[in-house]
Design an enzyme around this catalytic site. Structure first.
Site, PDB file in Angstrom:
ATOM      1  N   THR A 154       0.841  -1.194   0.000  1.00 58.37           N
ATOM      2  CA  THR A 154       0.000   0.000   0.000  1.00 58.37           C
ATOM      3  C   THR A 154       0.874   1.240   0.000  1.00 58.37           C
ATOM      4  O   THR A 154       2.037   1.193   0.439  1.00 58.37           O
ATOM      5  CB  THR A 154      -0.928   0.027   1.225  1.00 58.37           C
ATOM      6  OG1 THR A 154      -1.739   1.206   1.169  1.00 58.37           O
ATOM      7  CG2 THR A 154      -0.145   0.052   2.523  1.00 58.37           C
ATOM      8  N   LYS A 155       0.313   2.330  -0.487  1.00 58.75           N
ATOM      9  CA  LYS A 155       0.988   3.629  -0.419  1.00 58.75           C
ATOM     10  C   LYS A 155       0.285   4.538   0.590  1.00 58.75           C
ATOM     11  O   LYS A 155       0.632   5.706   0.731  1.00 58.75           O
ATOM     12  CB  LYS A 155       0.995   4.276  -1.807  1.00 58.75           C
ATOM     13  CG  LYS A 155       1.716   3.448  -2.861  1.00 58.75           C
ATOM     14  CD  LYS A 155       1.560   4.039  -4.243  1.00 58.75           C
ATOM     15  CE  LYS A 155       2.215   3.151  -5.305  1.00 58.75           C
ATOM     16  NZ  LYS A 155       2.013   3.660  -6.675  1.00 58.75           N
ATOM     17  N   ASN A 156      -0.705   3.971   1.282  1.00 61.94           N
ATOM     18  CA  ASN A 156      -1.529   4.734   2.215  1.00 61.94           C
ATOM     19  C   ASN A 156      -0.867   4.784   3.595  1.00 61.94           C
ATOM     20  O   ASN A 156      -0.771   3.764   4.279  1.00 61.94           O
ATOM     21  CB  ASN A 156      -2.914   4.075   2.302  1.00 61.94           C
ATOM     22  CG  ASN A 156      -3.895   4.853   3.142  1.00 61.94           C
ATOM     23  OD1 ASN A 156      -3.548   5.375   4.197  1.00 61.94           O
ATOM     24  ND2 ASN A 156      -5.130   4.923   2.685  1.00 61.94           N
ATOM     25  N   ALA A 157      -0.412   5.963   4.008  1.00 61.65           N
ATOM     26  CA  ALA A 157       0.281   6.111   5.285  1.00 61.65           C
ATOM     27  C   ALA A 157      -0.620   5.760   6.472  1.00 61.65           C
ATOM     28  O   ALA A 157      -0.164   5.238   7.489  1.00 61.65           O
ATOM     29  CB  ALA A 157       0.803   7.540   5.435  1.00 61.65           C
ATOM     30  N   GLY A 158      -1.926   6.038   6.328  1.00 61.85           N
ATOM     31  CA  GLY A 158      -2.871   5.710   7.390  1.00 61.85           C
ATOM     32  C   GLY A 158      -2.959   4.215   7.623  1.00 61.85           C
ATOM     33  O   GLY A 158      -3.045   3.750   8.774  1.00 61.85           O
ATOM     34  N   LYS A 159      -2.940   3.440   6.546  1.00 61.34           N
ATOM     35  CA  LYS A 159      -2.975   1.978   6.681  1.00 61.34           C
ATOM     36  C   LYS A 159      -1.711   1.472   7.376  1.00 61.34           C
ATOM     37  O   LYS A 159      -1.770   0.592   8.230  1.00 61.34           O
ATOM     38  CB  LYS A 159      -3.099   1.316   5.311  1.00 61.34           C
ATOM     39  CG  LYS A 159      -4.478   1.374   4.684  1.00 61.34           C
ATOM     40  CD  LYS A 159      -4.501   0.532   3.422  1.00 61.34           C
ATOM     41  CE  LYS A 159      -5.826   0.656   2.689  1.00 61.34           C
ATOM     42  NZ  LYS A 159      -5.847  -0.182   1.470  1.00 61.34           N
ATOM     43  N   GLU A 216      -3.115  -4.588 -11.289  1.00 68.88           N
ATOM     44  CA  GLU A 216      -4.501  -4.598 -11.765  1.00 68.88           C
ATOM     45  C   GLU A 216      -5.307  -5.582 -10.919  1.00 68.88           C
ATOM     46  O   GLU A 216      -4.989  -6.774 -10.856  1.00 68.88           O
ATOM     47  CB  GLU A 216      -4.566  -5.001 -13.237  1.00 68.88           C
ATOM     48  CG  GLU A 216      -5.948  -4.847 -13.834  1.00 68.88           C
ATOM     49  CD  GLU A 216      -5.986  -5.162 -15.324  1.00 68.88           C
ATOM     50  OE1 GLU A 216      -7.092  -5.123 -15.894  1.00 68.88           O
ATOM     51  OE2 GLU A 216      -4.925  -5.433 -15.900  1.00 68.88           O
ATOM     52  N   ASP A 255      -7.787  -5.571   0.801  1.00 71.34           N
ATOM     53  CA  ASP A 255      -8.754  -4.986  -0.121  1.00 71.34           C
ATOM     54  C   ASP A 255     -10.032  -4.750   0.662  1.00 71.34           C
ATOM     55  O   ASP A 255     -10.460  -5.613   1.436  1.00 71.34           O
ATOM     56  CB  ASP A 255      -9.015  -5.901  -1.317  1.00 71.34           C
ATOM     57  CG  ASP A 255      -9.748  -5.170  -2.438  1.00 71.34           C
ATOM     58  OD1 ASP A 255      -9.355  -4.034  -2.750  1.00 71.34           O
ATOM     59  OD2 ASP A 255     -10.707  -5.733  -2.991  1.00 71.34           O
ATOM     60  N   GLY A 307     -13.142   8.595   2.033  1.00 71.33           N
ATOM     61  CA  GLY A 307     -14.043   7.731   1.274  1.00 71.33           C
ATOM     62  C   GLY A 307     -15.504   7.922   1.652  1.00 71.33           C
ATOM     63  O   GLY A 307     -16.017   9.041   1.709  1.00 71.33           O
TER      64      GLY A 307
END
Length: 200
Positions: free
Chosen positions: A7-12, A40, A69, A151
C-alpha cells in the site's frame, strides 16, 4: 523481521503498525522499498484482490508481504459498490463524487443497511499464504455527517458507535473498523508462525 505492506496509504501503515507492534516486526510500505508496481485488481472478491496485490509485491522481496482490499457493500444496491468501491464513480473520482453517486442511487431506498468489508492477505517467505477478513455493519445516511476519515465514511453510520465513521475519532473507528478486525484476525494467525521462524 519485516512486513512489506502492499500500500501507499500512510494511514494503513500506521494502523498495521499499531496492531502488529507486539509481534516484534518492522512494517514498511512498498513505496518505502521503491516497489512502484501497477497492480490490476482482477479478482471478483475482496480476498482474491488482496492476494493479487500481495503476490505481485512478494515477487520483489524475500520479506513477509501483507495486502488488503476493502469496500462498502450496500444491501439495497445488491452489494454494490463492493470490490469497485474505490473507482465506483470513475477512476480518480473525488470522495465527494463517490458519495454523491451512492446517495443519488439510494434516493428512494427505504432499506439503508450496509457493511464495510476488508480482506487481508499475507504471503510468507516460504510461499505460504494466509488470509483473514473483518466487517462492520451500519446504515447509509441521506446526508454526509462528520469531517474525519475518508471515502464513504461521512455517510456510513456505524451502529456500534452511534455515529458516522467521519464523526468518530481515529481510535474509535479503528476499534470497530472492518480493517482493524481483519488485521487483528491476521495477527492471531501470524503470531505462532513468526514464533516458529524465530526458533529456526
Amino acid at each position: 523481521m519485516r512486513i512489506i505492506a502492499a500500500t501507499k496509504n500512510a494511514g494503513k501503515i500506521k494502523e498495521i503498525e499499531s496492531i502488529f507492534g507486539e509481534l516484534g516486526v518492522d512494517v514498511v510500505s512498498q513505496q518505502d522499498e521503491g516497489f512502484d508496481v501497477d497492480i490490476e485488481e482482477t479478482g471478483d472478491t475482496f480476498e482474491k484482490n488482496a492476494l493479487i496485490k500481495a503476490r505481485a509485491v512478494s515477487l520483489l522481496t524475500d520479506d513477509i508481504v501483507l495486502a488488503d482490499d476493502s469496500g462498502l457493500c450496500i444491501d439495497a444496491l445488491d452489494g454494490r459498490p463492493g470490490i469497485y468501491s474505490a473507482r465506483y464513480a470513475g477512476e480518480n473520482a473525488s470522495d465527494t463524487a463517490k458519495i454523491r453517486k451512492i446517495l443519488t442511487e439510494m434516493e428512494h431506498c427505504a432499506n439503508r443497511s450496509a457493511r464495510f468489508v476488508t480482506a487481508v492477505a499475507v504471503i510468507l517467505p516460504d510461499g505460504r499464504e494466509l488470509t483473514s477478513s473483518g466487517e462492520v455493519k451500519g446504515e447509509i445516511l441521506r446526508e454526509p455527517e462528520g469531517e474525519n476519515g475518508f471515502g464513504y465514511d461521512p455517510i456510513f453510520y456505524c451502529t456500534e458507535l452511534g455515529k458516522t465513521f467521519a464523526q468518530a475519532a481515529e481510535e474509535e473507528k479503528n476499534a470497530v473498523s472492518h480493517r482493524g478486525r481483519a488485521l487483528r484476525a491476521m495477527y492471531d494467525k501470524l503470531k505462532p508462525v513468526l514464533s516458529s521462524y524465530k526458533e529456526d
